[in-house]
Motif scaffolding. Structure first.
Motif, PDB file in Angstrom:
ATOM      1  N   ALA A  22       0.873  -1.180   0.000  1.00  0.00           N
ATOM      2  CA  ALA A  22       0.000   0.000   0.000  1.00  0.00           C
ATOM      3  C   ALA A  22       0.907   1.225   0.000  1.00  0.00           C
ATOM      4  O   ALA A  22       2.106   1.112   0.301  1.00  0.00           O
ATOM      5  CB  ALA A  22      -0.903  -0.012   1.239  1.00  0.00           C
ATOM      6  N   PRO A  23       0.348   2.399  -0.338  1.00  0.00           N
ATOM      7  CA  PRO A  23       1.178   3.615  -0.297  1.00  0.00           C
ATOM      8  C   PRO A  23       1.855   3.829   1.060  1.00  0.00           C
ATOM      9  O   PRO A  23       2.980   4.327   1.126  1.00  0.00           O
ATOM     10  CB  PRO A  23       0.183   4.725  -0.619  1.00  0.00           C
TER      11      PRO A  23
ATOM     12  N   LYS B  90      -3.707   4.472   3.110  1.00  0.00           N
ATOM     13  CA  LYS B  90      -3.732   5.392   1.964  1.00  0.00           C
ATOM     14  C   LYS B  90      -4.132   4.699   0.666  1.00  0.00           C
ATOM     15  O   LYS B  90      -3.707   5.092  -0.411  1.00  0.00           O
ATOM     16  CB  LYS B  90      -2.412   6.140   1.814  1.00  0.00           C
ATOM     17  N   ARG B  91      -4.959   3.660   0.794  1.00  0.00           N
ATOM     18  CA  ARG B  91      -5.605   3.068  -0.372  1.00  0.00           C
ATOM     19  C   ARG B  91      -6.854   2.342   0.114  1.00  0.00           C
ATOM     20  O   ARG B  91      -7.001   2.056   1.298  1.00  0.00           O
ATOM     21  CB  ARG B  91      -4.690   2.119  -1.142  1.00  0.00           C
ATOM     22  N   LYS B  92      -7.753   2.046  -0.794  1.00  0.00           N
ATOM     23  CA  LYS B  92      -8.987   1.320  -0.493  1.00  0.00           C
ATOM     24  C   LYS B  92      -8.659  -0.169  -0.424  1.00  0.00           C
ATOM     25  O   LYS B  92      -8.008  -0.707  -1.315  1.00  0.00           O
ATOM     26  CB  LYS B  92     -10.030   1.594  -1.576  1.00  0.00           C
ATOM     27  N   PHE B  93      -9.093  -0.827   0.640  1.00  0.00           N
ATOM     28  CA  PHE B  93      -8.875  -2.258   0.812  1.00  0.00           C
ATOM     29  C   PHE B  93     -10.182  -3.003   0.565  1.00  0.00           C
ATOM     30  O   PHE B  93     -11.252  -2.469   0.810  1.00  0.00           O
ATOM     31  CB  PHE B  93      -8.374  -2.570   2.224  1.00  0.00           C
TER      32      PHE B  93
ATOM     33  N   TYR C 123      -7.308   2.341   7.957  1.00  0.00           N
ATOM     34  CA  TYR C 123      -6.092   1.573   7.735  1.00  0.00           C
ATOM     35  C   TYR C 123      -6.359   0.118   8.089  1.00  0.00           C
ATOM     36  O   TYR C 123      -7.346  -0.217   8.724  1.00  0.00           O
ATOM     37  CB  TYR C 123      -4.921   2.121   8.563  1.00  0.00           C
TER      38      TYR C 123
ATOM     39  N   HIS D   6       2.966   1.457   4.219  1.00  0.00           N
ATOM     40  CA  HIS D   6       3.087   0.093   4.730  1.00  0.00           C
ATOM     41  C   HIS D   6       4.289   0.066   5.657  1.00  0.00           C
ATOM     42  O   HIS D   6       5.430   0.115   5.219  1.00  0.00           O
ATOM     43  CB  HIS D   6       3.259  -0.906   3.596  1.00  0.00           C
TER      44      HIS D   6
END
Length: 113
Positions: A35-36, A105-108, A81, A38
């Protein structure tokens, strides 16, 4: 533990991009980010995995969980997160030192792929 890479990172024997450190934990950027943001949070005390946790570790684990929110803020994560702990071979735990992955900072999606 002398042959543990995470212990070596916590002891500053191996270079790493540390983003937070105190007397109990070390948090550093993952070398293969998923992820952006991690980062890995490791206890400075060597505990191989969750199966090796004892009652003596209760305070340390509680401390780690409370620190997650501080690390998320530090890393600029604002919309949620994911926190992951891989435990054992079937879960793909590749380093036998308990640790938390903090990703953001991303969609999971669920279930994870």
């Amino acid at each position: 533990m002398s042959d543990c890479i995470f212990c070596a990172i916590a002891n500053h024997e191996i270079p790493s991009e540390i983003v937070y450190e105190d007397d109990k934990i070390c948090v550093y950027k993952d070398l293969a980010p998923q992820a952006p943001v991690h980062v890995l949070m490791i206890p400075k005390k060597h505990i191989a995995n969750l199966d090796d946790v004892t009652a003596d570790d209760q305070e340390l684990l509680g401390y780690m969980l409370l620190k997650v929110q501080d690390i998320a803020k530090l890393m600029g994560i604002e919309n949620g997160y994911r926190v992951v702990s891989n435990n054992g071979d079937d879960a793909e735990q590749t380093v036998k030192h308990m640790h938390l992955h903090i990703l953001g900072k991303r969609k999971f999606t669920w279930p994870p792929g």
